[in-house]
Design a protein around this motif. Structure first.
Motif, PDB file in Angstrom:
ATOM      1  N   TYR A  25       0.838  -1.186   0.000  1.00 47.89           N
ATOM      2  CA  TYR A  25       0.000   0.000   0.000  1.00 47.89           C
ATOM      3  C   TYR A  25       0.879   1.244   0.000  1.00 47.89           C
ATOM      4  O   TYR A  25       1.997   1.242   0.528  1.00 47.89           O
ATOM      5  N   GLU A  26       0.351   2.315  -0.577  1.00 45.35           N
ATOM      6  CA  GLU A  26       1.005   3.612  -0.524  1.00 45.35           C
ATOM      7  C   GLU A  26      -0.023   4.663  -0.096  1.00 45.35           C
ATOM      8  O   GLU A  26      -1.244   4.433  -0.173  1.00 45.35           O
ATOM      9  N   GLU A  71      12.025  -4.348   1.871  1.00 45.54           N
ATOM     10  CA  GLU A  71      10.935  -3.389   1.756  1.00 45.54           C
ATOM     11  C   GLU A  71      11.209  -2.202   2.658  1.00 45.54           C
ATOM     12  O   GLU A  71      11.882  -2.315   3.684  1.00 45.54           O
ATOM     13  N   SER A  72      10.702  -1.055   2.268  1.00 46.68           N
ATOM     14  CA  SER A  72      10.763   0.142   3.093  1.00 46.68           C
ATOM     15  C   SER A  72       9.791   1.150   2.514  1.00 46.68           C
ATOM     16  O   SER A  72       9.393   1.055   1.347  1.00 46.68           O
ATOM     17  N   ILE A  73       9.404   2.121   3.322  1.00 42.89           N
ATOM     18  CA  ILE A  73       8.477   3.160   2.891  1.00 42.89           C
ATOM     19  C   ILE A  73       9.195   4.504   2.977  1.00 42.89           C
ATOM     20  O   ILE A  73       9.850   4.811   3.975  1.00 42.89           O
ATOM     21  N   VAL A  74       9.085   5.272   1.904  1.00 45.50           N
ATOM     22  CA  VAL A  74       9.679   6.603   1.851  1.00 45.50           C
ATOM     23  C   VAL A  74       8.595   7.625   2.174  1.00 45.50           C
ATOM     24  O   VAL A  74       7.554   7.671   1.506  1.00 45.50           O
ATOM     25  N   LYS A  75       8.836   8.443   3.188  1.00 42.33           N
ATOM     26  CA  LYS A  75       7.915   9.511   3.543  1.00 42.33           C
ATOM     27  C   LYS A  75       8.376  10.793   2.864  1.00 42.33           C
ATOM     28  O   LYS A  75       9.478  11.281   3.113  1.00 42.33           O
ATOM     29  N   SER A  76       7.531  11.346   1.998  1.00 44.88           N
ATOM     30  CA  SER A  76       7.896  12.561   1.280  1.00 44.88           C
ATOM     31  C   SER A  76       7.658  13.784   2.153  1.00 44.88           C
ATOM     32  O   SER A  76       7.007  13.722   3.202  1.00 44.88           O
ATOM     33  N   ASN A  77       8.175  14.925   1.692  1.00 43.74           N
ATOM     34  CA  ASN A  77       7.964  16.171   2.412  1.00 43.74           C
ATOM     35  C   ASN A  77       6.490  16.536   2.499  1.00 43.74           C
ATOM     36  O   ASN A  77       6.070  17.245   3.414  1.00 43.74           O
ATOM     37  N   ARG A  78       5.699  16.064   1.539  1.00 44.14           N
ATOM     38  CA  ARG A  78       4.270  16.358   1.501  1.00 44.14           C
ATOM     39  C   ARG A  78       3.442  15.376   2.328  1.00 44.14           C
ATOM     40  O   ARG A  78       2.214  15.466   2.359  1.00 44.14           O
ATOM     41  N   GLY A  79       4.121  14.408   2.953  1.00 42.58           N
ATOM     42  CA  GLY A  79       3.405  13.438   3.768  1.00 42.58           C
ATOM     43  C   GLY A  79       2.882  12.250   3.005  1.00 42.58           C
ATOM     44  O   GLY A  79       2.096  11.463   3.540  1.00 42.58           O
ATOM     45  N   ASN A  80       3.300  12.091   1.742  1.00 39.00           N
ATOM     46  CA  ASN A  80       2.956  10.882   1.000  1.00 39.00           C
ATOM     47  C   ASN A  80       3.862   9.739   1.430  1.00 39.00           C
ATOM     48  O   ASN A  80       4.979   9.970   1.925  1.00 39.00           O
ATOM     49  N   GLY A  81       3.414   8.517   1.216  1.00 45.61           N
ATOM     50  CA  GLY A  81       4.202   7.343   1.578  1.00 45.61           C
ATOM     51  C   GLY A  81       4.332   6.410   0.402  1.00 45.61           C
ATOM     52  O   GLY A  81       3.327   5.913  -0.101  1.00 45.61           O
ATOM     53  N   TYR A  82       5.560   6.171  -0.054  1.00 44.17           N
ATOM     54  CA  TYR A  82       5.808   5.340  -1.228  1.00 44.17           C
ATOM     55  C   TYR A  82       6.668   4.136  -0.860  1.00 44.17           C
ATOM     56  O   TYR A  82       7.587   4.249  -0.040  1.00 44.17           O
ATOM     57  N   GLU A  83       6.374   3.007  -1.483  1.00 44.04           N
ATOM     58  CA  GLU A  83       7.200   1.810  -1.316  1.00 44.04           C
ATOM     59  C   GLU A  83       7.852   1.495  -2.660  1.00 44.04           C
ATOM     60  O   GLU A  83       7.233   0.860  -3.518  1.00 44.04           O
ATOM     61  N   PRO A  84       9.080   1.950  -2.879  1.00 46.16           N
ATOM     62  CA  PRO A  84       9.714   1.792  -4.192  1.00 46.16           C
ATOM     63  C   PRO A  84       9.926   0.321  -4.552  1.00 46.16           C
ATOM     64  O   PRO A  84      10.053  -0.549  -3.684  1.00 46.16           O
ATOM     65  N   ASP A  85       9.989   0.058  -5.867  1.00 47.11           N
ATOM     66  CA  ASP A  85      10.338  -1.291  -6.311  1.00 47.11           C
ATOM     67  C   ASP A  85      11.743  -1.655  -5.847  1.00 47.11           C
ATOM     68  O   ASP A  85      11.994  -2.784  -5.430  1.00 47.11           O
TER      69      ASP A  85
END
Length: 206
Positions: A25-26, A71-85
């Motif tokens: 999930y993102e 696996e890991s989740i990147v938290k952006s400055n805007r508060g989005n959460g991405y799980e890169p390939d």
């Protein structure tokens, strides 16, 4: 698939909600997004790139210093959460990550050597949303691997061709280099990565 929610979530709420599951999930603009299950071709390309990047890390003498987590989740400055390939991390910088040990969350650009997204049907996220957020965070290098030429013509040209795009952060803005066919990939972070675009793309037939 968009998760049904009654309100927009903060990143902290998303992190607390994240279930113990193999599904990914993102968080996009406060909305939980279930990521498409990868196809066999997508998995082939991702797996090949992980293997080649690990070999390159060893050749560059960064073994034990740079790592590719499962696996890991990147938290952006805007508060989005991405799980890169694929994400390549600098172990030495992880001590400054407040949530890494407990939740595998990355917030600091200094921790990231490279992010790779292998394009799926949600290609707009890779080319628009994630590119903008990674640039704003200060992620030094970002690859978009579009093996099926799904992206728009303004990114891939006309006619569209399978393309690997390398975004390098220069003075706070991404500069793009694109590679197709037998063109060798040129990576500022991985100068020892001696593979062509075609060698990567042909793994979809493996």
């Amino acid at each position: 698939m968009v998760q049904s929610v009654t309100k927009l979530l903060t990143f902290e709420e998303f992190s607390a909600w994240y279930p113990d599951t193999e599904r990914r999930y993102e968080l996009h603009d406060g909305i939980i997004i279930e990521m498409p299950k990868p196809t066999g071709k997508h998995s082939n390309v991702t797996g090949f790139l992980i293997e080649e990047l690990i070999l390159t890390i060893i050749q560059m003498g960064r073994r034990g210093v740079w790592t590719i987590p499962r696996e890991s989740i990147v938290k952006s400055n805007r508060g989005n959460g991405y799980e890169p390939d694929i994400i390549v991390l600098d172990r030495n910088a992880l001590a400054a990550e407040p949530h890494w040990e407990r939740e595998s969350i990355i917030e600091n650009a200094q921790s990231v050597k490279l992010i790779v997204e292998v394009v799926s049907t949600n290609w707009r996220d890779d080319y628009f949303k994630k590119r903008a957020d990674y640039e704003e965070m200060g992620i030094g290098e970002y690859w978009i691997v579009d093996y099926a030429a799904l992206g728009g013509r303004n990114f891939l040209g006309d006619p569209k061709e399978p393309t690997l795009s390398v975004y390098q952060l220069v003075e706070g803005e991404y500069q793009i280099s694109q590679f197709r066919g037998n063109e060798p990939i040129v990576s500022p972070t991985f100068p020892e990565f001696h593979r062509t675009a075609e060698q990567i793309f042909k793994t979809i037939y493996s």
